[in-house]
Enzyme design. Sequence first.
Site, short mmCIF file in Angstrom:
data_model
loop_
_atom_site.label_atom_id
_atom_site.label_comp_id
_atom_site.label_asym_id
_atom_site.label_seq_id
_atom_site.Cartn_x
_atom_site.Cartn_y
_atom_site.Cartn_z
N CYS A 76 20.80 6.49 8.64
CA CYS A 76 21.08 5.80 7.34
C CYS A 76 21.12 4.65 8.30
CB CYS A 76 22.63 5.87 6.65
SG CYS A 76 22.87 3.84 5.40
N CYS B 110 23.34 1.20 6.31
CA CYS B 110 24.97 0.90 6.78
C CYS B 110 25.40 3.22 7.24
CB CYS B 110 25.22 0.99 4.86
SG CYS B 110 24.98 2.13 3.84
N SER B 111 25.68 3.69 6.06
CA SER B 111 26.16 4.90 7.48
C SER B 111 26.39 5.96 5.83
CB SER B 111 27.21 4.56 8.12
OG SER B 111 27.69 4.13 8.59
N CYS B 112 25.19 5.83 5.66
CA CYS B 112 25.51 6.84 4.19
C CYS B 112 25.36 8.70 4.74
CB CYS B 112 24.09 7.14 3.54
SG CYS B 112 24.30 4.97 2.43
#
Lengths: 115, 211, 106
Positions: free
Chosen positions: B115, B118-120
């Site tokens: 991702c 962000c950090s999905c």
Amino acid sequence: MTGGGITGSGTEPRFNPGDAVTVSARFPTGRRHLRTPFYIRGKTGEVERVCGAYKNPEDLAFGNYDAARVPLYRVRFDQRHVWDDYAGNPADTIDIEIYEHWLEPAATGDPGDAA
Amino acid sequence: MPHDDPHAHDHDHAPIEADGPQGYYQHLAAATRSLLIEKGVFSAGDMRAIIEKIDERSPALGAKIVARAWTDAGFRERLLAEGKKAIEAEMDIDAVAADIVVVENTADVHNVVVCTLCSCYPVFILGRPPDWYKSYAYRSRAVRDPRGVLREFGTEIDPAREVRVHDSTADMRYLVLPMQPEGTEGWPEDKLVEIVTRDTMVGTAEVRAAG
Amino acid sequence: MPDYDNIRQQHDMGGLDKGPVVPSAHEIELWEKQVEAIMRLLSMRKDRIVTVDELRRGIEELPPELYDTIGYYERWIMSLSNILVEKGVLDRAELDARVQELEAAE
């Protein structure tokens, strides 16, 4: 986190799997929340699947929880068309989720040759 | 288990905290939490319950899904067609909040997930994301140099195979269905579960048959 | 002040080179779990007080140099507290006062 599914009017998907699409080369400024990565704007790929319709995160991000749903797609791009200097296998690909308002039909005869 | 790395305290950023005195951000977190509780937005009990619920999630859930897909062709097909539905209906894993796209590794294609924005991450089936997944190094480079990044995990993908990156930018969450290693055909599910690691379900590693 | 007009935002880093990946993991700390829990409690409610999209937007509005130097849950709590103030759920003065009390009590 919101549920998917295409519901109601105005969310009928404009594109189908296999369609050639170009990501809008838009670079908005001001207060914004965009889920279309910078690196993919202006590039051409092919719709891999229609994911459903989801509330527009560009509105949700500013507290508009009644945001309209927008069709969401997974679009597949050839890596060598995304990066001029791509060093891997020429067959390598990248799939990215992109909302419909960021997609345009690709110009014909322009299969994946992006600016 | 996954914390067997010598760089155990390497964060996705430089300094601060560790085990020392509480810094500004810890105080800010505590202040926010206590004010919200005092205002009745939620209770301390609500917080404990949600923390426990997230703590229960771990790569063991994903491994069960993978092992089932390896041993049940019908399930595999339904999983690849509609990930969330197959998992919720057939795996007894509740509250899979997001839609899950399952991508299958084959002799021709290797999938890897990142991702960049962000950090999905599919917390509901893999637990909290590891630090490297949230690191700027991984987020910036995995899309442009996936083979180089995989090499940093000790994973060499045959140049003849296609590497397919998935940038998890929106409402889908991804689970890589790794290839079942040769020699494990006929293993029972509970034995297969043990060889499926977190990284193989993100695509930064391939499953190896241990002894 | 956030630089809203910076065309490529700090968080939008796909394709850049931010160095080698260290395949590490640290044990999550209690305060980090609490920040995560606050966010989930606020976003899961029917009357959603803060959505994950707002959390992200708040992170993206942090000054670039701060975004680059603080950690994951530090970004979360900065964004979350800013948004709670923006929405009037918390008052900036009471939040600052509470932080100072906690600092003084160390």
